[in-house]
Design an enzyme around this catalytic site. Structure first.
Site, PDB file in Angstrom:
ATOM      1  N   LYS A 145       0.811  -1.224   0.000  1.00  0.00           N
ATOM      2  CA  LYS A 145       0.000   0.000   0.000  1.00  0.00           C
ATOM      3  C   LYS A 145       0.844   1.275   0.000  1.00  0.00           C
ATOM      4  O   LYS A 145       0.406   2.298  -0.513  1.00  0.00           O
ATOM      5  CB  LYS A 145      -0.955   0.019   1.193  1.00  0.00           C
ATOM      6  N   ASP A 190      -9.910   3.048   1.815  1.00  0.00           N
ATOM      7  CA  ASP A 190     -10.004   2.646   3.228  1.00  0.00           C
ATOM      8  C   ASP A 190     -10.471   3.843   4.057  1.00  0.00           C
ATOM      9  O   ASP A 190     -11.350   3.726   4.905  1.00  0.00           O
ATOM     10  CB  ASP A 190      -8.644   2.182   3.775  1.00  0.00           C
TER      11      ASP A 190
END
Length: 174
Positions: free
Chosen positions: A68, A105
């Protein structure tokens, strides 16, 4: 019509339910020109080879552990929220062959927790310090909630897991 490929980028991701979930969803919706695959690579340096050597057009890739943060250096553009978070979990492939990184997210967490917050929710503990925890911290920042991380290693803005006690849990109500 050309085929479009979507997928999940990560390392040791055979456990992930994403491929099965999206493949079944595409099938149920009659989207036979779409497919979802796992891109399980041992090193992030292999990422450019994923999209340069494909027959189908890419629509996007979800990004998971441990890439990420590392994938950001390969992107042409990064959404402002994702830049501030320092992690990307979704990459959009544009029609002009650019890779644009986002952090969904943050968006999902913020919109999920906001309706549950009460006036006494002023401080939050975040368990872990990975990419997703950065998105959670950023969401809390946007909601004006103070955060403290919990980790296995001590630094300025965290507690050790072993230090958690009733007093801390009473102070940090989220």
């Amino acid at each position: 019509m050309s085929k479009f490929k979507f997928g999940l980028l990560g390392k040791d991701i055979s456990y992930s339910f994403s491929r099965k979930y999206f493949s079944e969803k595409f099938q149920k919706l009659g989207l036979t020109d779409l497919k979802y695959v796992n891109f399980d690579i041992p090193e992030i340096e292999e990422f450019p080879f994923i999209y340069y050597q494909q027959e189908e057009n890419f629509g996007g890739i979800n990004v998971t552990i441990p890439y990420k943060e590392a994938v950001m250096r390969y992107l042409d553009e990064i959404d402002e929220d994702a830049k501030k978070i320092g992690a990307v979990n979704t990459i959009k492939f544009t029609n002009d062959f650019k890779l644009v990184g986002y952090n969904t997210d943050f968006y999902g967490f913020k919109n999920s927790i906001k309706p549950l917050l009460k006036s006494h929710h002023k401080k939050a503990l975040i368990l872990g310090t990975g990419g997703a925890s950065k998105a959670v911290a950023y969401a809390f920042l946007k909601l004006n909630i103070e955060v403290k991380f919990v980790s296995r290693t001590l630094n300025d803005n965290n507690f050790l897991y072993s230090a958690l006690n009733e007093e801390i849990l009473n102070e940090y109500t989220i």
